[in-house]
Design a protein around this motif. Structure first.
Motif, PDB file in Angstrom:
ATOM      1  N   ALA A   1     129.428  42.916  15.298  1.00  0.00           N
ATOM      2  CA  ALA A   1     129.938  41.568  15.528  1.00  0.00           C
ATOM      3  C   ALA A   1     128.823  40.700  16.094  1.00  0.00           C
ATOM      4  CB  ALA A   1     131.120  41.593  16.489  1.00  0.00           C
ATOM      5  N   ILE A   2     128.755  39.456  15.623  1.00  0.00           N
ATOM      6  CA  ILE A   2     127.724  38.511  16.053  1.00  0.00           C
ATOM      7  C   ILE A   2     128.384  37.420  16.895  1.00  0.00           C
ATOM      8  CG2 ILE A   2     125.999  36.844  15.284  1.00  0.00           C
ATOM      9  CD1 ILE A   2     125.896  38.521  12.655  1.00  0.00           C
ATOM     10  N   ASN A   3     127.892  37.248  18.103  1.00  0.00           N
ATOM     11  CA  ASN A   3     128.423  36.216  18.989  1.00  0.00           C
ATOM     12  C   ASN A   3     127.328  35.210  19.309  1.00  0.00           C
ATOM     13  OD1 ASN A   3     130.282  34.875  20.671  1.00  0.00           O
ATOM     14  ND2 ASN A   3     129.508  35.944  22.466  1.00  0.00           N
ATOM     15  N   ILE A   4     127.611  33.941  19.038  1.00  0.00           N
ATOM     16  CA  ILE A   4     126.676  32.854  19.283  1.00  0.00           C
ATOM     17  C   ILE A   4     127.132  32.132  20.551  1.00  0.00           C
ATOM     18  CG2 ILE A   4     125.682  30.728  18.350  1.00  0.00           C
ATOM     19  CD1 ILE A   4     126.647  31.843  15.552  1.00  0.00           C
ATOM     20  N   LYS A   5     126.303  32.163  21.575  1.00  0.00           N
ATOM     21  CA  LYS A   5     126.656  31.530  22.847  1.00  0.00           C
ATOM     22  C   LYS A   5     125.867  30.241  23.011  1.00  0.00           C
ATOM     23  CE  LYS A   5     127.289  34.100  26.476  1.00  0.00           C
ATOM     24  NZ  LYS A   5     127.096  35.084  27.573  1.00  0.00           N
ATOM     25  N   THR A   6     126.574  29.184  23.327  1.00  0.00           N
ATOM     26  CA  THR A   6     125.921  27.916  23.610  1.00  0.00           C
ATOM     27  C   THR A   6     125.559  27.843  25.099  1.00  0.00           C
ATOM     28  OG1 THR A   6     128.097  26.878  23.892  1.00  0.00           O
ATOM     29  CG2 THR A   6     127.077  26.736  21.715  1.00  0.00           C
TER      30      THR A   6
ATOM     31  N   GLU B   1     138.805  42.525  16.355  1.00  0.00           N
ATOM     32  CA  GLU B   1     138.615  43.489  15.282  1.00  0.00           C
ATOM     33  C   GLU B   1     138.068  42.797  14.027  1.00  0.00           C
ATOM     34  OE1 GLU B   1     142.138  41.242  14.509  1.00  0.00           O
ATOM     35  OE2 GLU B   1     141.532  42.310  16.323  1.00  0.00           O
ATOM     36  N   GLY B   2     137.636  43.596  13.059  1.00  0.00           N
ATOM     37  CA  GLY B   2     137.255  43.034  11.767  1.00  0.00           C
ATOM     38  C   GLY B   2     135.834  43.289  11.344  1.00  0.00           C
ATOM     39  N   SER B   3     135.011  43.958  12.183  1.00  0.00           N
ATOM     40  CA  SER B   3     133.611  44.186  11.845  1.00  0.00           C
ATOM     41  C   SER B   3     133.360  45.675  11.629  1.00  0.00           C
ATOM     42  CB  SER B   3     132.696  43.675  12.956  1.00  0.00           C
ATOM     43  OG  SER B   3     132.801  42.276  13.108  1.00  0.00           O
TER      44      SER B   3
ATOM     45  N   ARG C   1     132.066  40.034  11.420  1.00  0.00           N
ATOM     46  CA  ARG C   1     132.578  38.761  11.914  1.00  0.00           C
ATOM     47  C   ARG C   1     131.521  38.043  12.746  1.00  0.00           C
ATOM     48  NH1 ARG C   1     135.619  40.409   8.947  1.00  0.00           N
ATOM     49  NH2 ARG C   1     134.333  38.940   7.804  1.00  0.00           N
ATOM     50  N   THR C   2     131.575  36.714  12.660  1.00  0.00           N
ATOM     51  CA  THR C   2     130.693  35.849  13.446  1.00  0.00           C
ATOM     52  C   THR C   2     131.554  34.981  14.357  1.00  0.00           C
ATOM     53  OG1 THR C   2     128.993  35.781  11.738  1.00  0.00           O
ATOM     54  CG2 THR C   2     128.994  34.006  13.348  1.00  0.00           C
ATOM     55  N   TYR C   3     131.164  34.892  15.637  1.00  0.00           N
ATOM     56  CA  TYR C   3     131.945  34.145  16.621  1.00  0.00           C
ATOM     57  C   TYR C   3     131.067  33.116  17.329  1.00  0.00           C
ATOM     58  CZ  TYR C   3     134.848  38.283  15.932  1.00  0.00           C
ATOM     59  OH  TYR C   3     135.579  39.292  15.373  1.00  0.00           O
ATOM     60  N   LEU C   4     131.688  32.041  17.749  1.00  0.00           N
ATOM     61  CA  LEU C   4     131.039  31.035  18.578  1.00  0.00           C
ATOM     62  C   LEU C   4     131.690  31.092  19.947  1.00  0.00           C
ATOM     63  CD1 LEU C   4     129.012  28.658  18.719  1.00  0.00           C
ATOM     64  CD2 LEU C   4     130.924  27.149  18.139  1.00  0.00           C
ATOM     65  N   ASN C   5     130.916  31.482  20.952  1.00  0.00           N
ATOM     66  CA  ASN C   5     131.444  31.683  22.306  1.00  0.00           C
ATOM     67  C   ASN C   5     132.649  32.620  22.294  1.00  0.00           C
ATOM     68  OD1 ASN C   5     129.573  29.934  23.693  1.00  0.00           O
ATOM     69  ND2 ASN C   5     130.670  28.220  22.767  1.00  0.00           N
TER      70      ASN C   5
ATOM     71  N   SER D   1     122.043  29.234  23.081  1.00  0.00           N
ATOM     72  CA  SER D   1     121.411  29.766  24.281  1.00  0.00           C
ATOM     73  C   SER D   1     121.103  31.247  24.113  1.00  0.00           C
ATOM     74  CB  SER D   1     122.320  29.567  25.488  1.00  0.00           C
ATOM     75  OG  SER D   1     121.816  30.242  26.610  1.00  0.00           O
ATOM     76  N   THR D   2     122.092  31.993  23.618  1.00  0.00           N
ATOM     77  CA  THR D   2     121.937  33.436  23.445  1.00  0.00           C
ATOM     78  C   THR D   2     122.621  33.885  22.161  1.00  0.00           C
ATOM     79  OG1 THR D   2     121.962  33.758  25.846  1.00  0.00           O
ATOM     80  CG2 THR D   2     122.324  35.702  24.496  1.00  0.00           C
ATOM     81  N   LEU D   3     121.980  34.789  21.447  1.00  0.00           N
ATOM     82  CA  LEU D   3     122.573  35.432  20.277  1.00  0.00           C
ATOM     83  C   LEU D   3     122.812  36.896  20.619  1.00  0.00           C
ATOM     84  CD1 LEU D   3     120.304  33.988  17.428  1.00  0.00           C
ATOM     85  CD2 LEU D   3     122.582  33.219  18.095  1.00  0.00           C
ATOM     86  N   GLU D   4     124.042  37.352  20.425  1.00  0.00           N
ATOM     87  CA  GLU D   4     124.407  38.727  20.739  1.00  0.00           C
ATOM     88  C   GLU D   4     124.874  39.435  19.472  1.00  0.00           C
ATOM     89  OE1 GLU D   4     126.173  38.216  25.261  1.00  0.00           O
ATOM     90  OE2 GLU D   4     127.500  37.802  23.546  1.00  0.00           O
ATOM     91  N   VAL D   5     124.403  40.636  19.267  1.00  0.00           N
ATOM     92  CA  VAL D   5     124.866  41.474  18.165  1.00  0.00           C
ATOM     93  C   VAL D   5     125.390  42.770  18.767  1.00  0.00           C
ATOM     94  CG1 VAL D   5     124.266  42.671  16.038  1.00  0.00           C
ATOM     95  CG2 VAL D   5     123.189  40.487  16.570  1.00  0.00           C
ATOM     96  N   PHE D   6     126.711  42.977  18.669  1.00  0.00           N
ATOM     97  CA  PHE D   6     127.339  44.187  19.191  1.00  0.00           C
ATOM     98  C   PHE D   6     127.515  45.165  18.038  1.00  0.00           C
ATOM     99  CE2 PHE D   6     128.808  40.742  21.977  1.00  0.00           C
ATOM    100  CZ  PHE D   6     128.362  41.225  23.202  1.00  0.00           C
ATOM    101  N   LYS D   7     126.763  46.263  18.081  1.00  0.00           N
ATOM    102  CA  LYS D   7     126.767  47.220  16.982  1.00  0.00           C
ATOM    103  C   LYS D   7     127.825  48.304  17.145  1.00  0.00           C
ATOM    104  CE  LYS D   7     121.877  46.368  16.139  1.00  0.00           C
ATOM    105  NZ  LYS D   7     120.498  46.918  16.107  1.00  0.00           N
TER     106      LYS D   7
END
Length: 664
Positions: A162-167, A156-158, A108-112, A142-148
């Motif tokens: 999971a990839i989180n894109i922070k502005t 849930e779902g990954s 899954r990919t998330y924005l904020n 601003s920041t890209l986070e990858v939670f392995k």
């Protein structure tokens, strides 16, 4: 063969408000001493390593104040810098991300921290849970986070991560911060120079408790792809008659039968596309009081992806299917790699294809969160909506055909040699046999509300507890239309034209350094604009492609509890997430043959629900001042693909593929 980028030129202007102070002797005169702060790539690396070290989970980040200064054009290309990330490209640009060997659909990919809807512009694309990153320019990040590894408080779902894109946070960005970037990108195959512009501006109120950050990006790109195409092989039985010719059906009871892997077809193709991306974000932050804060995030991104494709085809399966004979077979490992194809009794057996498409892709997201940061409690209420849509409004095809002897040799894996008795340059002998106008649209819609609580605890090794609830309503629609009556007895017959009626110059440097002198590298090219004028006069009739139509509603209610542990030398979290899922899926179910007939299907719906219990443990131990050890164990899940949730068998008629599913 994709575009090779030879030249990138850029310039940027950066303005950051400085600070000064008055001297005690003369308060009206400003001191000339100023603070100068230099931030570079090293600063980003230090922050990323610090985040990785102190995070309880196994994670990686790209942390940069000016991530837009990286050479990456979108978020996917920035993410490929992280270990364990695999990048898939389309037309030379990063499009989808896989984590730790899993497919893009399984992450899954998330924005904020929240779901971001996505779709596709290509008419033959299967709807996917993976996010299409061509919509996200790197300047917004601003920041890209990858939670392995997961923890209970995260969605849930990954499977892989999971990839989180922070502005950017407007209140933490300096007041008056501004940046304008201009670039020129040259592509050697398309021979085009395209502009790329981006701008960032941050506004602070005089009191400093309110801020708004704006970003805008405009990016053009001219693409061209040259290729030798093969559509793959399928198992087929041919019958050899007394004349040593082979046919799809026996000519007599004495024919010799042989089953082999038979080629479907292919050709020499030129694909051209003009991409125009516009992306805008508005991030707001209001410090309502020392303990209350309100944040808002808006994103709108739209990609125009109009394209055209011309392909001089060799249609071996079609020729045999129309009753044509095959001779001089060369079979290696039970695979037909070379053969001669004779003319058929009908009007044609192979074609040249010219296609032009009106395609687009867009997504928008609106997300509001209200946070209370008390002495012992942190509470956050979030709600929002995201909508993605994409497809091809018009996929128009003109097919020019001839009834000719042709041969195909695929024995060289790096070259396909096709020869035609009727020359591909003799445009007057290739006549219009098919006129189509198809379309496709996919929609991805979701809204959510979420409430989270964190309570600080000072009891032995217990550092805090976290718990919360989340409800999400997710809908996915897919609809494709196919036009009818486009053959010689219909629309193509009305025009009664040949390829010579639409002359156009062939592209330069086609298949340079690919193949040899026998490779088909030049053929009669069609003027797309002249074709469009004639096709605009045709009365196209469309029908739903029922084999691929579906509508899915997926509602989830999730609750979690998480215990935070900490001592001087270790910290950990232990938790469980419980998710109840309700699914309603509807699709056309095939009840008769043939597959193309509209009355071979009836609308069918299925309803199901299920519960997932997802425990997780994350442990971080400081072995010494320089070495950190981690341990993680969790139960994770990834939801089935949309076409697997259909209560029927799903077909892609264009690509001759099918998939079946039976919800339980």
């Amino acid at each position: 063969m994709s575009d090779t980028l030879l030249l990138t030129a850029s310039c940027s202007a950066l303005f950051i408000a400085g600070s000064s102070y008055a001297t005690e002797q003369n308060p009206t005169v400003e001191n000339s001493i100023e603070r100068i702060e230099i931030r570079a790539f090293h600063d980003s690396v230090v922050k990323s390593l610090s985040n990785k070290r102190h995070n309880q989970q196994v994670s990686d980040t790209i942390n940069a104040q000016d991530i837009g200064k990286f050479p990456d054009k979108n978020v996917a290309e920035a993410l490929q810098r992280i270990t364990g990330i695999s990048l898939s490209r389309a037309q030379g640009e990063g499009e989808r991300i896989g984590v730790r060997g899993t497919t893009p659909e399984q992450n899954r990919t998330y924005l904020n921290g929240q779901y971001l809807a996505s779709a596709d512009w290509w008419i033959s694309s299967q709807p996917s849970r993976g996010f299409n990153f061509t919509l996200l320019p790197s300047e917004i990040v601003s920041t890209l986070e990858v939670f392995k590894t997961p923890q209970a408080s995260q969605d849930e779902g990954s499977l892989g991560g999971a990839i989180n894109i922070k502005t950017r946070d407007p209140l933490l960005t300096p007041a008056g911060y501004s940046m304008v970037t201009a670039q020129l990108q040259y592509s050697d195959l398309s021979d085009k120079l395209d502009p790329q512009l981006s701008a960032i501006y941050n506004y602070h109120s005089d009191s400093g408790d309110y801020a708004v950050l704006f970003t805008a990006t405009r990016r053009d790109r001219s693409l061209r792809r040259d290729g030798l195409e093969s559509w793959g092989w399928h198992e087929r039985t041919l019958y050899q008659g007394n004349d040593n010719n082979w046919f799809a059906t026996p000519q007599s009871q004495h024919d010799t039968a042989k089953t082999m892997w038979f080629p479907g077809g292919g050709g020499s193709a030129v694909f051209q596309q003009k991409r125009e991306l516009q992306a805008y974000t508005i991030n707001t932050a209001v410090q309502l009081s020392p303990r209350w804060r309100l944040n808002g995030h808006l994103l709108y991104s739209h990609l125009d992806a109009d394209n055209n494709n011309q392909n001089f085809l060799w249609q071996s399966a079609k020729s045999v299917g129309l009753g044509g004979a095959v001779q001089d077979l060369k079979i290696i490992d039970n695979t037909l790699v070379s053969a001669q194809y004779l003319p058929v009794s009908g009007p044609f057996n192979t074609s040249m294809e010219a296609i032009w498409r009106d395609s687009q892709l867009s997504t928008y997201s609106a997300h509001v969160d209200l946070a209370y940061d008390g002495i012992f409690w942190f509470t956050q209420l979030q709600f929002g909506v995201s909508h993605g849509s994409g497809g091809t409004k018009e996929d128009i095809t003109a097919q020019f055909s001839a009834n000719t002897h042709f041969s195909v040799d695929t024995s060289n894996g790096r070259n396909i040699i096709a020869n035609y008795t009727t020359s591909p340059l003799d445009a007057a002998n290739w006549f219009l046999t098919e006129a189509r106008n198809d379309s496709q649209n996919g929609e991805d819609k979701a809204w959510f509300t979420q409430l989270d609580f964190t309570h600080e605890v000072d009891f032995k090794i217990v550092d805090g507890i976290k718990f919360g609830l989340k409800f999400k309503d997710h809908q996915r629609d897919f609809l494709r239309y196919r036009s009818t009556s486009g053959g010689l007895d219909g629309l193509a017959g009305q025009l009664d034209t040949t390829l010579a009626d639409y002359p156009s110059e062939f592209v330069d440097d086609f298949l340079t350094d690919v193949g040899n002198s026998n490779t088909l590298k030049r053929y009669s090219f069609a003027d797309i604009h002249a074709l469009a004028e004639d096709f605009n006069r045709l009365d196209f009739r469309q029908e739903i492609e029922k084999a691929s139509r579906f509508h899915i509603i997926e509602q989830t209610l999730a609750g979690y509890g998480q215990l935070q542990l900490a001592t001087r030398h270790f910290n950990a979290n232990i938790g469980v997430r419980i998710v109840k899922t309700f699914q309603d899926s509807g699709a056309y179910k095939r009840v008769a043959s043939p597959i193309e007939a509209p009355d071979s299907y009836i609308w069918h719906e299925e309803t199901r629900d299920y519960t997932d219990i997802l425990p997780s443990i994350n442990l971080k131990v400081d072995l010494n001042e320089e070495l950190v050890g981690r341990f993680s164990v969790a139960r994770v899940m990834s939801r089935a693909q949309f076409h697997h949730l259909m209560p029927s068998t799903n077909y892609n008629v264009t690509q001759a593929q099918g998939q079946g599913a039976m919800p339980i």
